[in-house]
Design a protein around this motif. Sequence first.
Motif, short mmCIF file in Angstrom:
data_model
loop_
_atom_site.label_atom_id
_atom_site.label_comp_id
_atom_site.label_asym_id
_atom_site.label_seq_id
_atom_site.Cartn_x
_atom_site.Cartn_y
_atom_site.Cartn_z
N GLY A 1 -35.79 -2.61 -2.84
CA GLY A 1 -35.49 -2.65 -4.27
C GLY A 1 -36.70 -2.51 -5.17
N GLU A 2 -37.89 -2.38 -4.60
CA GLU A 2 -39.11 -2.25 -5.41
C GLU A 2 -39.71 -0.86 -5.22
N SER A 3 -40.15 -0.25 -6.33
CA SER A 3 -40.72 1.08 -6.28
C SER A 3 -42.21 1.01 -5.97
N TYR A 4 -42.63 1.82 -4.99
CA TYR A 4 -44.03 1.85 -4.59
C TYR A 4 -44.68 3.20 -4.91
N GLY A 5 -43.97 4.04 -5.60
CA GLY A 5 -44.51 5.35 -5.93
C GLY A 5 -43.39 6.38 -5.95
N SER A 6 -43.78 7.62 -5.80
CA SER A 6 -42.78 8.69 -5.84
C SER A 6 -43.32 9.92 -5.13
N VAL A 7 -42.40 10.82 -4.84
CA VAL A 7 -42.78 12.12 -4.26
C VAL A 7 -42.23 13.21 -5.18
N GLU A 8 -42.94 14.33 -5.24
CA GLU A 8 -42.51 15.48 -6.03
C GLU A 8 -42.59 16.73 -5.17
N VAL A 9 -41.54 17.54 -5.26
CA VAL A 9 -41.47 18.76 -4.47
C VAL A 9 -41.05 19.91 -5.38
N GLY A 10 -41.70 21.05 -5.24
CA GLY A 10 -41.37 22.22 -6.05
C GLY A 10 -40.68 23.30 -5.21
N TYR B 1 -44.83 23.48 -3.49
CA TYR B 1 -45.82 22.40 -3.52
C TYR B 1 -45.14 21.08 -3.16
N ALA B 2 -45.94 20.11 -2.79
CA ALA B 2 -45.45 18.76 -2.51
C ALA B 2 -46.59 17.79 -2.77
N ARG B 3 -46.26 16.62 -3.27
CA ARG B 3 -47.29 15.61 -3.49
C ARG B 3 -46.69 14.22 -3.48
N VAL B 4 -47.56 13.23 -3.22
CA VAL B 4 -47.15 11.83 -3.18
C VAL B 4 -47.98 11.06 -4.20
N LEU B 5 -47.31 10.22 -4.99
CA LEU B 5 -47.98 9.44 -6.03
C LEU B 5 -47.75 7.95 -5.79
N ASP B 6 -48.70 7.12 -6.23
CA ASP B 6 -48.54 5.68 -6.08
C ASP B 6 -47.81 5.09 -7.28
N GLN B 7 -47.78 3.76 -7.36
CA GLN B 7 -47.04 3.08 -8.44
C GLN B 7 -47.58 3.43 -9.82
N GLN B 8 -48.87 3.65 -9.94
CA GLN B 8 -49.50 3.96 -11.22
C GLN B 8 -49.47 5.46 -11.54
N GLY B 9 -48.84 6.25 -10.68
CA GLY B 9 -48.75 7.68 -10.92
C GLY B 9 -49.97 8.45 -10.47
N ARG B 10 -50.85 7.78 -9.73
CA ARG B 10 -52.03 8.46 -9.22
C ARG B 10 -51.67 9.24 -7.95
N VAL B 11 -52.27 10.41 -7.79
CA VAL B 11 -51.95 11.28 -6.66
C VAL B 11 -52.63 10.76 -5.40
N LEU B 12 -51.83 10.50 -4.36
CA LEU B 12 -52.37 10.09 -3.07
C LEU B 12 -52.69 11.30 -2.21
N THR B 13 -51.82 12.29 -2.25
CA THR B 13 -52.05 13.55 -1.54
C THR B 13 -51.17 14.62 -2.15
N GLN B 14 -51.65 15.85 -2.09
CA GLN B 14 -50.87 16.96 -2.64
C GLN B 14 -51.39 18.28 -2.08
N THR B 15 -50.59 19.28 -2.21
CA THR B 15 -51.00 20.62 -1.83
C THR B 15 -51.83 21.21 -2.96
N ASP B 16 -52.65 22.19 -2.64
CA ASP B 16 -53.49 22.82 -3.66
C ASP B 16 -53.00 24.23 -3.98
N THR B 17 -51.70 24.46 -3.77
CA THR B 17 -51.15 25.81 -4.00
C THR B 17 -50.77 26.03 -5.46
N ILE B 18 -49.86 25.23 -5.97
CA ILE B 18 -49.35 25.40 -7.34
C ILE B 18 -49.34 24.06 -8.05
#
Length: 228
Positions: free
Chosen positions: A127-136, A83-100
């Motif tokens: 130097g400023e965080s605009y979100g995060s990505v997560e990969v499984g 799986y992979a997904r992208v989150l914004d500064q508030q931790g809201r999901v911008l886009t993600q896979t629907d697999t796992i």
Amino acid sequence: MKRDSIKTKTILGIAAIEAVLLVTLIVMMLGFIRETNFNEMDKRAKATANLFAITVQDAVLSYDLASLNDFVEEVMKSDDILYARVLDQQGRVLTQTDTISPGEIDLKASEVNDGIYDAKANIVINGESYGSVEVGFSIHPILNVIEEAKRWSYTIAALEMLLVAIFSYVLGRYLINKLSLLRDAAETISSGQFETQIDVKGNDEVDIVATAFNRMSSTLHATRQQER
């Protein structure tokens, strides 16, 4: 085969030594394989997550969801990424896979207990965080490698133990045959046949004893001849 015979002791002694050495070698080898593969997984997961975070920077700033979806699809082309997904500064999901569904972020691959190594990287710009990505990542390929190594190790160990048993049996039989000659010669002398001699063909410890036996036999025979 008697338990207290030299042949039995030879086989059991050599087998015990070989078993200890094999167990030690297998444990060390499997530990090395496990540590090496997990370390490589850690490096790859961090590198992939960091590269993914850098790639989506512009799309996150412009809130370009179409580009983010394309980036996620590109990441998912790797066979071991689940799986992979992208989150914004508030931790809201911008886009993600629907697999796992993503799990808790893992610090090390060796600590994973659900079969998925969850990696994370922050999207940092100036130097400023605009979100995060997560990969499984699936760790089953690594587990399969370790299991395969275990199977081969056990097979090789069993084959080696069989060969050791065969060679130690041959060695024990060789020693027993030499000692049997000494025993038979001693019994012959005890029956009064002092001219008995053993055919010495080597120079190991048993042959040295056989040579000493021949000298003793010759001395006894000479003494008996003089008494007559």
